[in-house]
Design an enzyme around this catalytic site. Sequence first.
Site, PDB file in Angstrom:
ATOM      1  CG  ASP A  14       9.048  25.551  21.031  1.00 23.41           C
ATOM      2  OD1 ASP A  14      10.160  26.094  21.013  1.00 23.41           O
ATOM      3  OD2 ASP A  14       8.838  24.433  21.536  1.00 23.41           O
ATOM      4  CE  LYS A  17      10.355  32.395  22.494  1.00 20.74           C
ATOM      5  NZ  LYS A  17       9.556  31.163  22.384  1.00 20.74           N
ATOM      6  N   GLY A  41      15.316  27.240  21.253  1.00 21.14           N
ATOM      7  CA  GLY A  41      15.615  26.923  19.853  1.00 21.14           C
ATOM      8  C   GLY A  41      14.762  27.852  19.018  1.00 21.14           C
ATOM      9  CG  HIS A  42      14.628  31.521  19.578  1.00 22.30           C
ATOM     10  ND1 HIS A  42      14.893  32.685  20.243  1.00 22.30           N
ATOM     11  CD2 HIS A  42      13.942  30.747  20.464  1.00 22.30           C
ATOM     12  CE1 HIS A  42      14.393  32.614  21.477  1.00 22.30           C
ATOM     13  NE2 HIS A  42      13.824  31.441  21.632  1.00 22.30           N
ATOM     14  NE  ARG A 145      23.676  33.739  48.378  1.00 22.97           N
ATOM     15  CZ  ARG A 145      23.159  33.947  49.574  1.00 22.97           C
ATOM     16  NH1 ARG A 145      23.146  35.155  50.073  1.00 22.97           N
ATOM     17  NH2 ARG A 145      22.661  32.957  50.288  1.00 22.97           N
ATOM     18  CD  GLN A 225      13.547  29.385  27.845  1.00 19.67           C
ATOM     19  OE1 GLN A 225      13.983  30.383  28.410  1.00 19.67           O
ATOM     20  NE2 GLN A 225      14.259  28.708  26.986  1.00 19.67           N
ATOM     21  CB  THR A 240      12.489  27.252  31.919  1.00 20.67           C
ATOM     22  OG1 THR A 240      13.910  27.086  31.809  1.00 20.67           O
ATOM     23  CG2 THR A 240      12.123  28.736  31.823  1.00 20.67           C
ATOM     24  NE  ARG A 306       8.098  22.671  19.148  1.00 14.79           N
ATOM     25  CZ  ARG A 306       8.485  23.488  18.163  1.00 14.79           C
ATOM     26  NH1 ARG A 306       7.637  23.886  17.245  1.00 14.79           N
ATOM     27  NH2 ARG A 306       9.733  23.908  18.107  1.00 14.79           N
TER      28      ARG A 306
HETATM   29  P1  GDP Z   1      10.522  29.902  18.966  1.00 14.33           P
HETATM   30  O1  GDP Z   1      11.208  29.034  19.952  1.00 14.33           O
HETATM   31  O2  GDP Z   1       9.406  30.694  19.569  1.00 14.33           O
HETATM   32  O3  GDP Z   1      11.460  30.764  18.178  1.00 14.33           O
HETATM   33  O4  GDP Z   1       9.819  28.917  17.908  1.00 14.33           O
HETATM   34  P2  GDP Z   1      10.510  27.625  17.221  1.00 14.33           P
HETATM   35  O5  GDP Z   1      11.449  28.071  16.190  1.00 14.33           O
HETATM   36  O6  GDP Z   1      11.008  26.688  18.267  1.00 14.33           O
HETATM   37  O7  GDP Z   1       9.229  26.920  16.592  1.00 14.33           O
HETATM   38  C1  GDP Z   1       8.426  27.567  15.660  1.00 14.33           C
HETATM   39  C2  GDP Z   1       8.346  26.679  14.398  1.00 14.33           C
HETATM   40  O8  GDP Z   1       7.316  27.148  13.567  1.00 14.33           O
HETATM   41  C3  GDP Z   1       9.596  26.751  13.554  1.00 14.33           C
HETATM   42  O9  GDP Z   1       9.754  25.523  12.889  1.00 14.33           O
HETATM   43  C4  GDP Z   1       9.284  27.859  12.546  1.00 14.33           C
HETATM   44  O10 GDP Z   1      10.024  27.729  11.342  1.00 14.33           O
HETATM   45  C5  GDP Z   1       7.829  27.626  12.321  1.00 14.33           C
HETATM   46  N1  GDP Z   1       7.011  28.820  12.031  1.00 14.33           N
HETATM   47  C6  GDP Z   1       7.112  30.079  12.540  1.00 14.33           C
HETATM   48  N2  GDP Z   1       6.112  30.856  12.084  1.00 14.33           N
HETATM   49  C7  GDP Z   1       5.364  30.073  11.269  1.00 14.33           C
HETATM   50  C8  GDP Z   1       4.165  30.295  10.520  1.00 14.33           C
HETATM   51  O11 GDP Z   1       3.560  31.360  10.520  1.00 14.33           O
HETATM   52  N3  GDP Z   1       3.678  29.232   9.816  1.00 14.33           N
HETATM   53  C9  GDP Z   1       4.284  28.016   9.796  1.00 14.33           C
HETATM   54  N4  GDP Z   1       3.746  27.034   9.089  1.00 14.33           N
HETATM   55  N5  GDP Z   1       5.423  27.779  10.498  1.00 14.33           N
HETATM   56  C10 GDP Z   1       5.938  28.785  11.221  1.00 14.33           C
HETATM   57  P1  IMO Z   2      12.027  28.521  23.151  1.00 13.52           P
HETATM   58  O1  IMO Z   2      12.797  29.767  23.478  1.00 13.52           O
HETATM   59  C1  IMO Z   2       9.594  25.227  24.622  1.00 13.52           C
HETATM   60  C2  IMO Z   2      10.656  23.571  28.539  1.00 13.52           C
HETATM   61  C3  IMO Z   2      11.192  22.152  28.553  1.00 13.52           C
HETATM   62  C4  IMO Z   2      10.663  21.696  29.899  1.00 13.52           C
HETATM   63  C5  IMO Z   2      10.816  22.943  30.759  1.00 13.52           C
HETATM   64  C6  IMO Z   2      12.081  22.981  31.598  1.00 13.52           C
HETATM   65  O2  IMO Z   2      12.524  27.766  21.981  1.00 13.52           O
HETATM   66  O3  IMO Z   2      10.558  28.836  23.099  1.00 13.52           O
HETATM   67  P2  IMO Z   2      14.644  23.421  31.017  1.00 13.52           P
HETATM   68  O4  IMO Z   2      15.583  22.658  30.142  1.00 13.52           O
HETATM   69  O5  IMO Z   2      14.468  24.853  30.623  1.00 13.52           O
HETATM   70  O6  IMO Z   2      14.945  23.260  32.477  1.00 13.52           O
HETATM   71  O7  IMO Z   2      13.213  22.681  30.807  1.00 13.52           O
HETATM   72  O8  IMO Z   2      10.808  24.036  29.873  1.00 13.52           O
HETATM   73  N1  IMO Z   2      11.378  24.508  27.643  1.00 13.52           N
HETATM   74  C7  IMO Z   2      10.911  24.933  26.468  1.00 13.52           C
HETATM   75  N2  IMO Z   2       9.794  24.587  25.782  1.00 13.52           N
HETATM   76  N3  IMO Z   2      10.415  26.175  24.136  1.00 13.52           N
HETATM   77  C8  IMO Z   2      11.525  26.543  24.805  1.00 13.52           C
HETATM   78  O9  IMO Z   2      12.318  27.566  24.403  1.00 13.52           O
HETATM   79  C9  IMO Z   2      11.837  25.896  26.021  1.00 13.52           C
HETATM   80  N4  IMO Z   2      12.832  26.003  26.918  1.00 13.52           N
HETATM   81  C10 IMO Z   2      12.538  25.166  27.913  1.00 13.52           C
HETATM   82  O10 IMO Z   2      10.665  21.394  27.491  1.00 13.52           O
HETATM   83  O11 IMO Z   2       9.299  21.395  29.808  1.00 13.52           O
HETATM   84 MG    MG Z   3      11.797  27.067  20.200  1.00 15.66          MG
END
Ligand code: GDP
Ligand code: IMO
Ligand code: MG
Length: 436
Positions: A14, A17, A41-42, A145, A225, A240, A306
């Site tokens: 999170d 990315k 979740g991106h 496997r 992740q 993970t 979070r």
């Molecule tokens: P990812 O999993 O690494 O793609 O990140 P997520 O999308 O799960 O979480 C990042 C959160 O921060 C999302 O709600 C984005 O919209 C938000 N975000 C990303 N960059 C910025 C930033 O520079 N500033 C703020 N305020 N929010 C951001």
């Molecule tokens: P993105 O790509 C944050 C965490 C889960 C849990 C652990 C194992 O959005 O950054 P799983 O379901 O993968 O077996 O869970 O990994 N986790 C993440 N935390 N961002 C993610 O993906 C994650 N994908 C898995 O919360 O602690």
């Molecule tokens: Mg995410």
Amino acid sequence: MARAIILVGAQWGDEGKGKVVDYLANSFDITARFAGGHNAGHTVIYGDHKKFVLQLIPCGILREGKHAVIGSGTVVDPTALLSEIDMLAAAGVDVTGRLHVSARAHLIFPYHRQMDKASEAARGDGKIGTTARGIGPAYEDKMTRQGLRMCDLMDADVFRAKITRVIAEKNAISRAAYGVELETTGLIEESLRQAERLRPFMKDASTYLNRALDENRSVLFEGAQGTMLDIDHGTYPFVTSSSATSGGACTGTGVPPTRVTGVIGVTKAYTTRVGGGPFPTEMPDIEAKEVRDRGNEYGAVTGRPRRCGWLDLMMLRYAVMINGIGSMVVTKLDVFDTQKEIQVCVGYKYKGTSVKEMPAQVEKFAALEPEYKTVPGWQSPTFGLRDESKLPQLAKDYLKFISDEIGTEVGMISTGPERDATMVRAGSRLEKWLRD
Ligand code: GDP
Ligand code: IMO
Ligand code: MG
């Protein structure tokens, strides 16, 4: 050499990315996922507040004419993938001819989800806090496997025979271990129906990517992740089940290390973690709540709050080493706009003695005492800034402090969730990577 750049999360996921990949994807022909599944979740936000949360499909798909690959190192839930395709179509994004799914990618079925939940319940207080998407059990099957892959799904006879045998065994295990009966009624027929919709997307993804590079087309690998969630290098067992670090991009796509031209890391200006497991720089509740509210730190998919903490430079140095990060992106700088003082972890102590390496044992990791340096906050708005020269001096100092401590440049800064709230630093290595 054609550009092949890997982007990985440097923390516990999170890091932003999705936003960063969406921004960079315009400078690449193809984006490719190499690990994980719809546990990711991106978030991407652009235009008239168009918001997408992509789970399996690389964020580059949102850029017109660009291609997206789901590599062999991922685990694909056909139901989740189809609903993501439908979600995009409803928003006017047609993936036809641009989305390619590896024939070697393993599949997630509803019984994997059931087993994920049952296994978590059985762990009680020691639960991992998984996303309950069936990720772990699907990778388990891959490694023992017994997994079914995209290519199996496309051959009805082979699929029927394999899955019937697997279901019988899984059910016996599930009954004995958890007292849970797996729900598999109608699964085979439903999966075969889904196969017909997925068939046009299936490809030999490694050949596709290597040929593209032969033809001088560029590839951006979209990590899911983060480093500390990596199965080998993270805070095991609170991780993970896949290789989230840069090495995973090669095993997870079939593009060899000799073709990789650079590695980008992504970190927030602070740290977050979802799920269980140790977190040395975790903030006390009141401070965490403030950062959570300002940074909107709730799971993009699960909505889970979070956990929030200070930036951890020990962790970032480790991420730089494990991934070979040559340029770091710092996101969410704006979240600190009103912060009076910022704490940064510069080292760890264990039982009073300085620690130089990341402890392998999770119990030891949990007992680390962070050593903080306090730096002044800039207390002026950076939100939405795109011009580097307009950054307050104290924000520049914070970024310089980070890059000095981790021994690599901060090549890009994000100041808001919107696509354009971004700056690539003039003269940075990252800027060069986007060009040649
Ligand atoms: P990812 O999993 O690494 O793609 O990140 P997520 O999308 O799960 O979480 C990042 C959160 O921060 C999302 O709600 C984005 O919209 C938000 N975000 C990303 N960059 C910025 C930033 O520079 N500033 C703020 N305020 N929010 C951001
Ligand atoms: P993105 O790509 C944050 C965490 C889960 C849990 C652990 C194992 O959005 O950054 P799983 O379901 O993968 O077996 O869970 O990994 N986790 C993440 N935390 N961002 C993610 O993906 C994650 N994908 C898995 O919360 O602690
Ligand atoms: Mg995410």
